[in-house]
Motif scaffolding. Structure first.
Motif, PDB file in Angstrom:
ATOM      1  N   ARG A   4     -26.250  25.726   7.832  1.00 40.85           N
ATOM      2  CA  ARG A   4     -25.164  24.935   8.436  1.00 40.85           C
ATOM      3  C   ARG A   4     -25.730  23.836   9.344  1.00 40.85           C
ATOM      4  O   ARG A   4     -25.318  22.675   9.277  1.00 40.85           O
ATOM      5  N   MET A   5     -26.687  24.201  10.174  1.00 39.37           N
ATOM      6  CA  MET A   5     -27.302  23.222  11.069  1.00 39.37           C
ATOM      7  C   MET A   5     -28.086  22.186  10.258  1.00 39.37           C
ATOM      8  O   MET A   5     -28.062  20.987  10.568  1.00 39.37           O
ATOM      9  N   ALA A   6     -28.780  22.640   9.216  1.00 39.72           N
ATOM     10  CA  ALA A   6     -29.552  21.728   8.362  1.00 39.72           C
ATOM     11  C   ALA A   6     -28.643  20.717   7.682  1.00 39.72           C
ATOM     12  O   ALA A   6     -28.987  19.532   7.589  1.00 39.72           O
ATOM     13  N   LEU A  51     -30.258  26.371   0.357  1.00 41.57           N
ATOM     14  CA  LEU A  51     -31.527  26.998   0.728  1.00 41.57           C
ATOM     15  C   LEU A  51     -32.458  26.947  -0.469  1.00 41.57           C
ATOM     16  O   LEU A  51     -32.021  27.096  -1.613  1.00 41.57           O
ATOM     17  N   ASN A  52     -33.736  26.743  -0.233  1.00 37.17           N
ATOM     18  CA  ASN A  52     -34.724  26.758  -1.306  1.00 37.17           C
ATOM     19  C   ASN A  52     -35.226  28.194  -1.445  1.00 37.17           C
ATOM     20  O   ASN A  52     -36.033  28.655  -0.653  1.00 37.17           O
ATOM     21  N   PHE A  62     -35.431  23.122   1.917  1.00 36.82           N
ATOM     22  CA  PHE A  62     -34.100  23.151   1.325  1.00 36.82           C
ATOM     23  C   PHE A  62     -34.135  22.385   0.012  1.00 36.82           C
ATOM     24  O   PHE A  62     -35.061  21.604  -0.241  1.00 36.82           O
ATOM     25  N   LEU A  63     -33.115  22.596  -0.839  1.00 37.69           N
ATOM     26  CA  LEU A  63     -32.986  21.852  -2.085  1.00 37.69           C
ATOM     27  C   LEU A  63     -31.749  20.966  -2.026  1.00 37.69           C
ATOM     28  O   LEU A  63     -30.657  21.442  -1.699  1.00 37.69           O
ATOM     29  N   TRP A  64     -31.935  19.702  -2.337  1.00 38.46           N
ATOM     30  CA  TRP A  64     -30.827  18.774  -2.499  1.00 38.46           C
ATOM     31  C   TRP A  64     -30.568  18.714  -4.001  1.00 38.46           C
ATOM     32  O   TRP A  64     -31.413  18.259  -4.772  1.00 38.46           O
ATOM     33  N   ILE A  65     -29.424  19.233  -4.418  1.00 38.47           N
ATOM     34  CA  ILE A  65     -29.059  19.273  -5.835  1.00 38.47           C
ATOM     35  C   ILE A  65     -28.088  18.124  -6.084  1.00 38.47           C
ATOM     36  O   ILE A  65     -27.040  18.012  -5.435  1.00 38.47           O
ATOM     37  N   CYS A  66     -28.453  17.259  -7.049  1.00 37.88           N
ATOM     38  CA  CYS A  66     -27.621  16.103  -7.346  1.00 37.88           C
ATOM     39  C   CYS A  66     -27.785  15.724  -8.819  1.00 37.88           C
ATOM     40  O   CYS A  66     -28.471  16.411  -9.567  1.00 37.88           O
ATOM     41  N   LYS A  67     -27.167  14.633  -9.208  1.00 35.64           N
ATOM     42  CA  LYS A  67     -27.288  14.108 -10.571  1.00 35.64           C
ATOM     43  C   LYS A  67     -27.911  12.714 -10.502  1.00 35.64           C
ATOM     44  O   LYS A  67     -27.573  11.925  -9.615  1.00 35.64           O
TER      45      LYS A  67
END
Length: 101
Positions: A4-6, A51-52, A62-67
């Protein structure tokens, strides 16, 4: 750092453009076709921070999941560095689904 903080800090930093890209994210696997500019645009665009949980993940990442522009799932591993001279998002790794290794 908890998720949440991230997420809160990540959203602030990406809007401010406080993004650093490690060479590994775009040079270690040239066949994935990432450029530094594309990685910044992907992090500043739409996606979901998670979370990674990969066994090989860097602690605290962490993982940023996008297209991407071709609608392929893209996973960008990041850490959020908090330092005296300011916080920043550090892109440490990038993977694009559908690209052979």
């Amino acid at each position: 750092m908890k998720l949440r903080m991230a997420r809160t800090l990540f959203n602030e930093l990406r809007k401010e453009g406080r993004i650093t890209i490690l060479r590994h994210a775009w040079q270690a696997h040239p066949n994935r076709g990432f450029t530094r500019i594309e990685l910044v645009k992907l992090v500043q665009g739409s996606g979901n921070l998670q979370l990674n949980l990969f066994p090989s993940a860097q602690v605290g990442s962490f993982l940023w999941i996008c297209k991407d522009l071709e609608d392929r799932r893209t996973e960008i591993a990041i850490v959020i560095e908090t330092e005296d001279n300011g916080d920043s998002i550090v892109i440490i790794h990038a993977f694009r689904k559908g690209v052979t290794l």
